[in-house]
Design a protein around this motif. Structure first.
Motif, short mmCIF file in Angstrom:
data_model
loop_
_atom_site.label_atom_id
_atom_site.label_comp_id
_atom_site.label_asym_id
_atom_site.label_seq_id
_atom_site.Cartn_x
_atom_site.Cartn_y
_atom_site.Cartn_z
N LEU A 104 0.83 -1.21 0.00
CA LEU A 104 0.00 0.00 0.00
C LEU A 104 0.87 1.26 0.00
O LEU A 104 0.59 2.21 -0.74
CB LEU A 104 -0.94 -0.01 1.21
N LEU A 105 1.90 1.26 0.80
CA LEU A 105 2.79 2.42 0.86
C LEU A 105 3.48 2.65 -0.48
O LEU A 105 3.63 3.80 -0.93
CB LEU A 105 3.83 2.24 1.97
N ARG A 106 3.89 1.59 -1.13
CA ARG A 106 4.51 1.73 -2.46
C ARG A 106 3.54 2.32 -3.47
O ARG A 106 3.92 3.13 -4.31
CB ARG A 106 5.03 0.38 -2.94
N GLU A 107 2.29 1.89 -3.37
CA GLU A 107 1.27 2.42 -4.28
C GLU A 107 1.06 3.92 -4.04
O GLU A 107 0.88 4.68 -4.99
CB GLU A 107 -0.05 1.67 -4.11
N VAL A 108 1.07 4.34 -2.78
CA VAL A 108 0.93 5.76 -2.48
C VAL A 108 2.10 6.53 -3.08
O VAL A 108 1.92 7.58 -3.71
CB VAL A 108 0.86 6.00 -0.95
N ASP A 109 3.31 6.02 -2.89
CA ASP A 109 4.49 6.71 -3.41
C ASP A 109 4.50 6.77 -4.94
O ASP A 109 4.98 7.74 -5.52
CB ASP A 109 5.76 6.02 -2.92
N ALA A 110 3.99 5.73 -5.58
CA ALA A 110 4.01 5.68 -7.04
C ALA A 110 2.86 6.45 -7.68
O ALA A 110 2.94 6.81 -8.86
CB ALA A 110 3.96 4.22 -7.50
N ALA A 111 1.81 6.71 -6.92
CA ALA A 111 0.61 7.33 -7.48
C ALA A 111 0.84 8.80 -7.78
O ALA A 111 1.31 9.55 -6.94
CB ALA A 111 -0.56 7.17 -6.52
N ARG A 112 0.50 9.20 -8.96
CA ARG A 112 0.57 10.61 -9.35
C ARG A 112 -0.84 11.18 -9.19
O ARG A 112 -1.80 10.66 -9.73
CB ARG A 112 1.00 10.75 -10.81
N GLY A 113 -0.95 12.24 -8.41
CA GLY A 113 -2.26 12.88 -8.24
C GLY A 113 -3.20 12.13 -7.33
O GLY A 113 -4.39 12.46 -7.28
N ARG A 114 -2.70 11.13 -6.64
CA ARG A 114 -3.52 10.37 -5.69
C ARG A 114 -2.89 10.49 -4.31
O ARG A 114 -1.68 10.56 -4.18
CB ARG A 114 -3.59 8.90 -6.07
N ASP A 115 -3.72 10.50 -3.31
CA ASP A 115 -3.22 10.71 -1.96
C ASP A 115 -3.33 9.50 -1.05
O ASP A 115 -3.12 9.61 0.15
CB ASP A 115 -3.96 11.89 -1.31
N GLY A 116 -3.66 8.36 -1.62
CA GLY A 116 -3.78 7.17 -0.79
C GLY A 116 -3.92 5.91 -1.61
O GLY A 116 -3.99 5.95 -2.84
N ALA A 117 -3.94 4.81 -0.89
CA ALA A 117 -4.17 3.50 -1.50
C ALA A 117 -4.93 2.67 -0.49
O ALA A 117 -4.62 2.69 0.71
CB ALA A 117 -2.84 2.82 -1.85
N VAL A 118 -5.96 1.96 -0.96
CA VAL A 118 -6.76 1.11 -0.07
C VAL A 118 -6.88 -0.28 -0.66
O VAL A 118 -6.88 -0.46 -1.88
CB VAL A 118 -8.18 1.67 0.18
#
Length: 193
Positions: A104-118
């Motif tokens: 989940l943390l990796r997804e947050v770091d990789a996401a452009r324009g997104r502030d979270g991952a669930v």
């Protein structure tokens, strides 16, 4: 990836007859201990709910009003967060593991324009209490929110939906009913720790 974890552990557990759900054992271990073990990599573990002595070193806070629901609980927990990323977790996820939070943390770091991952469950539904967020975005969302729905706070942040193989012990599995607990206890058989 430094992060703090906020575990919401103050619900009323109506479907469990008002039991202290986080203290209920699954596989011989209280539910809240499973979640704390999943968040072992957190710089700070913040538990929101009634006082309990099961997690040495955790920061214990209470929502206002006590039992007021997940939005006041998130506010209380977030006030204790120091890291730039926050794992927001329910206290009843016996099959969540550190590797799931890393993902989940990796997804947050990789996401452009997104502030979270669930995490999303097997039916594709967001599990709002199994996610990781940019702390500043959570604070901003809460500051402008007057409702009582956790989904109402988090959904506008447009988190990345993370589907993991569910297998026999899905990481998003939560325990809301006596049947859920019995199934989790059966699934948590030998070799799960």
């Amino acid at each position: 990836m430094p992060f703090d974890a906020v575990v919401l552990a103050g619900g009323r557990a109506r479907r469990l007859g008002g039991a202290d759900k986080p203290a209920v054992p699954v596989g011989g271990r209280p539910l809240i201990e499973w979640v704390a073990a999943a968040a072992a990599g957190a710089s700070r573990l913040v538990v929101v709910g009634p006082p309990r002595d099961v997690l040495p070193g955790a920061v214990l806070v209470r929502e206002d009003p006590p039992g007021g629901g997940p939005v006041p609980a998130l506010r209380a927990g977030l006030a204790e967060v120091r890291a730039g990323r926050t794992a927001l977790l329910a206290a009843d996820l016996p099959f969540l593991r550190p590797a799931h939070l890393v993902r989940l943390l990796r997804e947050v770091d990789a996401a452009r324009g997104r502030d979270g991952a669930v995490l999303v469950d097997g039916d594709g539904r967001e599990q709002w209490l199994a996610g990781c967020w940019r702390t500043d975005a959570l604070r901003a969302a809460l500051a402008g929110y007057g409702g009582s729905s956790l989904r109402g706070v988090l959904a506008p942040l447009e988190p990345v939906a993370v589907a993991l193989p569910d297998g026999p012990r899905p990481p998003w599995y939560d325990c809301d009913t006596p049947e859920d607990l019995a199934r989790a206890d059966d699934l948590a058989g030998p070799g799960v720790l």
